[in-house]
Design a protein around this motif. Structure first.
Motif, PDB file in Angstrom:
ATOM      1  N   HIS A 221       5.516   4.336   7.141  1.00  0.00           N
ATOM      2  CA  HIS A 221       4.846   5.146   7.751  1.00  0.00           C
ATOM      3  C   HIS A 221       3.490   4.533   8.681  1.00  0.00           C
ATOM      4  O   HIS A 221       2.987   3.446   8.227  1.00  0.00           O
ATOM      5  CB  HIS A 221       4.096   6.204   6.767  1.00  0.00           C
ATOM      6  CG  HIS A 221       3.403   7.324   7.514  1.00  0.00           C
ATOM      7  ND1 HIS A 221       2.302   7.166   8.076  1.00  0.00           N
ATOM      8  CD2 HIS A 221       3.577   8.550   7.348  1.00  0.00           C
ATOM      9  CE1 HIS A 221       1.754   8.378   8.509  1.00  0.00           C
ATOM     10  NE2 HIS A 221       2.801   9.230   7.994  1.00  0.00           N
ATOM     11  N   PRO A 222       3.524   4.893   9.864  1.00  0.00           N
ATOM     12  CA  PRO A 222       2.791   4.297  10.875  1.00  0.00           C
ATOM     13  C   PRO A 222       1.160   4.061  10.593  1.00  0.00           C
ATOM     14  O   PRO A 222       0.559   2.826  10.926  1.00  0.00           O
ATOM     15  CB  PRO A 222       2.723   4.959  12.304  1.00  0.00           C
ATOM     16  CG  PRO A 222       3.390   6.268  11.817  1.00  0.00           C
ATOM     17  CD  PRO A 222       4.156   6.188  10.491  1.00  0.00           C
ATOM     18  N   GLU A 223       0.842   5.140   9.954  1.00  0.00           N
ATOM     19  CA  GLU A 223      -0.557   5.051   9.255  1.00  0.00           C
ATOM     20  C   GLU A 223      -0.710   4.818   7.731  1.00  0.00           C
ATOM     21  O   GLU A 223      -1.602   4.108   7.400  1.00  0.00           O
ATOM     22  CB  GLU A 223      -1.339   6.178   9.412  1.00  0.00           C
ATOM     23  CG  GLU A 223      -1.659   6.428  11.372  1.00  0.00           C
ATOM     24  CD  GLU A 223      -1.225   7.777  11.684  1.00  0.00           C
ATOM     25  OE1 GLU A 223      -0.999   8.774  10.933  1.00  0.00           O
ATOM     26  OE2 GLU A 223      -0.549   7.472  12.798  1.00  0.00           O
ATOM     27  N   ARG A 224       0.172   5.128   6.813  1.00  0.00           N
ATOM     28  CA  ARG A 224      -0.082   5.504   5.576  1.00  0.00           C
ATOM     29  C   ARG A 224       0.697   4.063   4.958  1.00  0.00           C
ATOM     30  O   ARG A 224       0.682   3.818   3.784  1.00  0.00           O
ATOM     31  CB  ARG A 224       0.544   6.698   4.995  1.00  0.00           C
ATOM     32  CG  ARG A 224      -0.271   7.602   5.469  1.00  0.00           C
ATOM     33  CD  ARG A 224       0.117   9.088   4.562  1.00  0.00           C
ATOM     34  NE  ARG A 224      -0.744   9.980   5.304  1.00  0.00           N
ATOM     35  CZ  ARG A 224      -0.389  10.662   6.229  1.00  0.00           C
ATOM     36  NH1 ARG A 224       0.839  10.704   6.340  1.00  0.00           N
ATOM     37  NH2 ARG A 224      -1.213  11.702   6.570  1.00  0.00           N
ATOM     38  N   GLY A 225       1.451   3.341   5.643  1.00  0.00           N
ATOM     39  CA  GLY A 225       1.995   2.000   5.127  1.00  0.00           C
ATOM     40  C   GLY A 225       3.548   2.498   4.489  1.00  0.00           C
ATOM     41  O   GLY A 225       3.909   3.792   5.056  1.00  0.00           O
ATOM     42  N   ARG A 226       3.868   1.684   3.425  1.00  0.00           N
ATOM     43  CA  ARG A 226       5.044   2.161   3.023  1.00  0.00           C
ATOM     44  C   ARG A 226       4.937   3.160   1.825  1.00  0.00           C
ATOM     45  O   ARG A 226       4.320   2.938   0.974  1.00  0.00           O
ATOM     46  CB  ARG A 226       5.354   0.625   2.460  1.00  0.00           C
ATOM     47  CG  ARG A 226       6.833   0.389   2.163  1.00  0.00           C
ATOM     48  CD  ARG A 226       7.027  -0.959   1.414  1.00  0.00           C
ATOM     49  NE  ARG A 226       7.719  -0.866   0.552  1.00  0.00           N
ATOM     50  CZ  ARG A 226       8.716  -1.701   0.248  1.00  0.00           C
ATOM     51  NH1 ARG A 226       8.933  -2.650   1.079  1.00  0.00           N
ATOM     52  NH2 ARG A 226       9.616  -1.513  -0.903  1.00  0.00           N
ATOM     53  N   ILE A 227       5.910   4.325   1.982  1.00  0.00           N
ATOM     54  CA  ILE A 227       6.165   5.211   1.074  1.00  0.00           C
ATOM     55  C   ILE A 227       7.472   5.165   0.344  1.00  0.00           C
ATOM     56  O   ILE A 227       8.385   4.871   1.002  1.00  0.00           O
ATOM     57  CB  ILE A 227       5.941   6.692   1.891  1.00  0.00           C
ATOM     58  CG1 ILE A 227       4.570   6.680   2.692  1.00  0.00           C
ATOM     59  CG2 ILE A 227       5.815   7.553   0.742  1.00  0.00           C
ATOM     60  CD1 ILE A 227       4.578   7.723   3.545  1.00  0.00           C
ATOM     61  N   PRO A 228       7.220   5.027  -0.953  1.00  0.00           N
ATOM     62  CA  PRO A 228       8.457   4.963  -1.911  1.00  0.00           C
ATOM     63  C   PRO A 228       9.332   6.280  -1.977  1.00  0.00           C
ATOM     64  O   PRO A 228       8.631   7.334  -1.666  1.00  0.00           O
ATOM     65  CB  PRO A 228       8.015   4.700  -3.300  1.00  0.00           C
ATOM     66  CG  PRO A 228       6.577   5.191  -3.365  1.00  0.00           C
ATOM     67  CD  PRO A 228       6.123   5.360  -1.768  1.00  0.00           C
TER      68      PRO A 228
ATOM     69  N   ARG B 176       0.751  -1.147   0.049  1.00  0.00           N
ATOM     70  CA  ARG B 176       0.078   0.001  -0.321  1.00  0.00           C
ATOM     71  C   ARG B 176       0.940   1.227   0.118  1.00  0.00           C
ATOM     72  O   ARG B 176       1.574   1.348   1.010  1.00  0.00           O
ATOM     73  CB  ARG B 176      -0.889   0.187   1.170  1.00  0.00           C
ATOM     74  CG  ARG B 176      -2.028   1.150   1.181  1.00  0.00           C
ATOM     75  CD  ARG B 176      -2.993   0.636   2.159  1.00  0.00           C
ATOM     76  NE  ARG B 176      -2.682   1.157   3.671  1.00  0.00           N
ATOM     77  CZ  ARG B 176      -3.277   2.633   3.936  1.00  0.00           C
ATOM     78  NH1 ARG B 176      -4.162   3.148   3.087  1.00  0.00           N
ATOM     79  NH2 ARG B 176      -2.753   3.161   5.010  1.00  0.00           N
ATOM     80  N   GLU B 177       0.737   2.175  -1.015  1.00  0.00           N
ATOM     81  CA  GLU B 177       1.620   3.288  -1.147  1.00  0.00           C
ATOM     82  C   GLU B 177       0.639   4.524  -1.158  1.00  0.00           C
ATOM     83  O   GLU B 177      -0.465   4.561  -1.852  1.00  0.00           O
ATOM     84  CB  GLU B 177       2.359   3.141  -2.244  1.00  0.00           C
ATOM     85  CG  GLU B 177       3.420   2.263  -2.114  1.00  0.00           C
ATOM     86  CD  GLU B 177       4.408   1.991  -3.379  1.00  0.00           C
ATOM     87  OE1 GLU B 177       3.816   2.404  -4.473  1.00  0.00           O
ATOM     88  OE2 GLU B 177       5.278   1.361  -3.245  1.00  0.00           O
TER      89      GLU B 177
ATOM     90  N   ASN C  77      12.787   6.366  13.768  1.00  0.00           N
ATOM     91  CA  ASN C  77      13.327   5.485  13.083  1.00  0.00           C
ATOM     92  C   ASN C  77      12.522   4.668  11.987  1.00  0.00           C
ATOM     93  O   ASN C  77      12.668   3.663  11.913  1.00  0.00           O
ATOM     94  CB  ASN C  77      13.946   4.366  14.133  1.00  0.00           C
ATOM     95  CG  ASN C  77      15.500   4.225  13.966  1.00  0.00           C
ATOM     96  OD1 ASN C  77      15.894   4.630  12.624  1.00  0.00           O
ATOM     97  ND2 ASN C  77      16.307   3.943  14.836  1.00  0.00           N
ATOM     98  N   GLU C  78      11.653   5.564  11.235  1.00  0.00           N
ATOM     99  CA  GLU C  78      10.694   4.856  10.261  1.00  0.00           C
ATOM    100  C   GLU C  78      11.352   4.685   8.963  1.00  0.00           C
ATOM    101  O   GLU C  78      10.716   4.168   8.030  1.00  0.00           O
ATOM    102  CB  GLU C  78       9.327   5.967  10.110  1.00  0.00           C
ATOM    103  CG  GLU C  78       8.503   5.768  11.486  1.00  0.00           C
ATOM    104  CD  GLU C  78       7.437   6.937  11.600  1.00  0.00           C
ATOM    105  OE1 GLU C  78       6.791   6.996  12.533  1.00  0.00           O
ATOM    106  OE2 GLU C  78       7.225   7.366  10.457  1.00  0.00           O
TER     107      GLU C  78
END
Ligand code: C2E
Ligand code: MG
Ligand code: MG
Ligand code: MG
Length: 280
Positions: A66-73, A11-12, A38-39
């Protein structure tokens, strides 16, 4: 978000989607927090030699969990980090993490780290790298620094001094995404890069588009003439690998060779080795 839709299950969240001042401001604060919490983490994508059929190293690629948004490229936060003055801090974290990780790899292979244009222009890169390799206990010869053509566009005379200092430290200097920026052959004349990476858009199209193939061939012969190793990035099929192998492209990288991952791959997969044997 649509641009990234092909990436599958992860999820991005697309920050470029809404670029209001408030959202930017929120993201700035979140990047600051993310550094403290440390995200960020690194994935490593293998680079293989087509002559020896062995891996030669790994490119470090930053991601944000990201704690709410998931993985961000990275394409979605490097630009914001540059705009809000956090790129030096984020960039230093990346260099330090990559050096510390590489120092633990028992295979002794190298690590390649991306540096953004603004990071190059605003942080004292030679000092940052000197400290990072020292603290990690990493042989600087195992570190490559990747910059793009657009990095060199910015300031001028100082650029060559920075590149020479990196070289004097013992690190390799790599031109990334070659052919897509404001390409200037004078960069290749004025500084002896250790490697040049052909942008993946040319690799993607080369078997269908004669123009892309011609550009790939030209960069390969340029590399030969200048004594620079050429890396082809974005190889997704065995046909692409066979094409490049036949043209003596020594270094290759892409999903077909190996996807970026938290753990490093120790060797090319059997299917990659098989397709290399078939290509001969
Ligand atoms: P790049 O340096 O050109 O990195 C290669 C990108 O291509 C990576 O995307 C990688 O995952 C992707 N890739 C590799 N093989 C294939 C393939 O076979 N097919 C396709 N479609 N893609 C492939 P990623 O990780 O999303 O990074 C995008 C860009 O973000 C990088 O391009 C680099 O410019 C920047 N970046 C990544 N990590 C860092 C970092 O730590 N610091 C800075 N300043 N920039 C970074
Ligand atoms: Mg790169
Ligand atoms: Mg690239
Ligand atoms: Mg890039």
């Amino acid at each position: 978000a649509a641009k990234q839709a092909g990436r599958g299950s992860v999820r991005e969240y697309d920050y470029n989607f809404d670029t209001s001042i408030q959202d930017r401001f929120r993201m700035e604060q979140e990047i600051r927090l993310a550094l403290d919490r440390n995200e960020f983490f690194l994935e490593y994508q293998p680079i293989m030699c087509t002559r020896t059929h062995r891996l030669t190293g790994y490119e470090a690629l930053v991601r944000w969990q990201h704690p709410e948004r998931g993985r961000i490229p990275p394409d979605q936060f490097i630009g914001v980090a540059e705009e809000c003055g956090l790129i030096a801090e984020l960039g230093e974290w990346v260099v330090r993490r990559a050096c510390a990780d590489a120092a633990c790899w028992s295979n002794g292979l190298s690590v390649s780290v991306n540096v953004s244009p603004l990071q190059f222009a605003t942080s004292d890169l030679p000092a940052v790298i000197t400290a990072a390799v020292r603290d990690a206990g990493l042989d600087p010869a195992r570190l490559d620094i990747e910059i793009t053509e657009n990095t060199l566009l910015q300031q001028g005379r100082q650029n060559m001094e920075i590149l020479r200092s990196l070289r004097n430290l013992g690190a390799g200097v790599v031109m990334d995404d070659f052919g897509t920026g404001y390409s200037s052959l004078s960069y290749l004349r004025d500084f002896q890069f250790d490697k040049v990476k052909i942008d993946r858009s040319f690799i993607r199209d080369m078997l269908q588009q004669p123009h892309s193939a011609a550009i790939v061939d030209a960069i390969l012969s340029l590399g030969k003439g200048l004594g620079i190793d050429i890396v082809a990035e974005g190889i997704e099929t065995s046909e692409q690998l066979a094409y490049l192998e036949k043209r003596c492209c020594t270094l290759v990288q892409g999903y077909f060779i190996g996807r970026p991952g938290r753990e490093i791959a120790e060797a090319p997969s059997e299917s990659v080795l098989e397709s290399l044997r078939e290509a001969v």
